[in-house]
Design a protein around this motif. Structure first.
Motif, mmCIF file in Angstrom:
data_model
loop_
_atom_site.group_PDB
_atom_site.id
_atom_site.type_symbol
_atom_site.label_atom_id
_atom_site.label_comp_id
_atom_site.label_asym_id
_atom_site.label_seq_id
_atom_site.Cartn_x
_atom_site.Cartn_y
_atom_site.Cartn_z
ATOM 1 N N HIS A 41 0.816 -1.210 0.000
ATOM 2 C CA HIS A 41 0.000 0.000 0.000
ATOM 3 C C HIS A 41 0.853 1.264 0.000
ATOM 4 C CE1 HIS A 41 -3.957 -1.740 0.100
ATOM 5 N NE2 HIS A 41 -3.505 -2.630 0.960
ATOM 6 N N SER A 44 1.960 1.899 -3.320
ATOM 7 C CA SER A 44 0.809 2.106 -4.230
ATOM 8 C C SER A 44 0.840 1.144 -5.412
ATOM 9 C CB SER A 44 0.772 3.548 -4.739
ATOM 10 O OG SER A 44 0.610 4.432 -3.663
ATOM 11 N N THR A 83 -12.603 1.276 -4.929
ATOM 12 C CA THR A 83 -11.987 1.016 -3.634
ATOM 13 C C THR A 83 -12.964 0.196 -2.820
ATOM 14 O OG1 THR A 83 -10.887 3.152 -3.763
ATOM 15 C CG2 THR A 83 -10.932 2.082 -1.620
ATOM 16 N N THR A 89 -8.288 -3.218 5.746
ATOM 17 C CA THR A 89 -7.495 -2.627 4.689
ATOM 18 C C THR A 89 -8.380 -2.188 3.534
ATOM 19 O OG1 THR A 89 -5.730 -4.167 5.260
ATOM 20 C CG2 THR A 89 -5.535 -3.034 3.164
ATOM 21 N N LEU A 91 -8.647 -1.641 -0.337
ATOM 22 C CA LEU A 91 -7.961 -2.101 -1.536
ATOM 23 C C LEU A 91 -8.500 -1.381 -2.751
ATOM 24 C CD1 LEU A 91 -8.135 -5.956 -0.894
ATOM 25 C CD2 LEU A 91 -6.224 -4.429 -0.416
#
Length: 176
Positions: A41, A44, A83, A89, A91
């Motif tokens: 993450h 990116s 998203t 989390t 994603l």
């Protein structure tokens, strides 16, 4: 645990190959699954590839060309980034969606349009055309009502509109 340039490159390579965070953690050694996810993450990186093929090939929808469609709409597949949450989390992933475009119908010049019988829903039978005309929320809405062949819900004229060959659908003029 420090992320060296070498370990980051190996992480990027394994991620692009479609390995899970657990599998990457096992191959890197000395790092947890959550550490891998966190680093992905922070870098990116795009959603990981599906094992056994490309991400777009795995999600390619099957098309049914024989199904009737409304005569003034055309659909196409587009890719959109969305998203979603998985656990704690967020994603980002690319998904393919089918969008609908309004199309302008240009009828042939030498076509004789049958005079519809203007039937209401309760007046339809197995042998009448069920082609809707107008806005269902308005009082002047009706169905064609002309005679239809045994195996079709539409009369011969509306069959030609509903069941167009693929090549004719591509020729339609798009409005937009």
């Amino acid at each position: 645990m420090n992320w060296t340039d070498e370990r980051v490159e190996k992480l990027k390579k394994l991620w692009s190959e479609g390995l899970s965070a657990s599998q990457i953690a096992a191959q890197l050694g000395g790092v947890s699954r959550n550490a891998v996810i966190g680093k992905v993450h922070r870098l990116s990186l795009p959603g990981r590839a599906k094992a056994g093929g490309t991400a777009t090939a795995a999600r390619a929808p099957k098309r049914n060309t024989s199904a009737p469609r409304a005569p003034n709409y055309a659909s196409r597949i587009t890719t959109r980034t969305v998203t979603r949450q998985q656990g704690a989390t967020m994603l980002k992933e690319e998904i393919e969606i089918e969008t609908v475009e309004e199309m302008e119908y240009v009828p042939a010049k030498n076509v004789v349009v049958p005079i519809s019988r203007r039937l209401g829903l309760t007046e339809l039978t197995e042998r009448t055309c069920k082609w809707p005309v107008g806005d269902p929320m308005k009082d002047d809405f009706y169905f064609c009502g002309c005679d239809s062949p045994d195996s079709s819900p539409y009369c011969n004229y509306h069959q030609r509109l509903a069941y167009q060959p693929v090549s004719e659908r591509r020729k339609a003029v798009r409005v937009g």
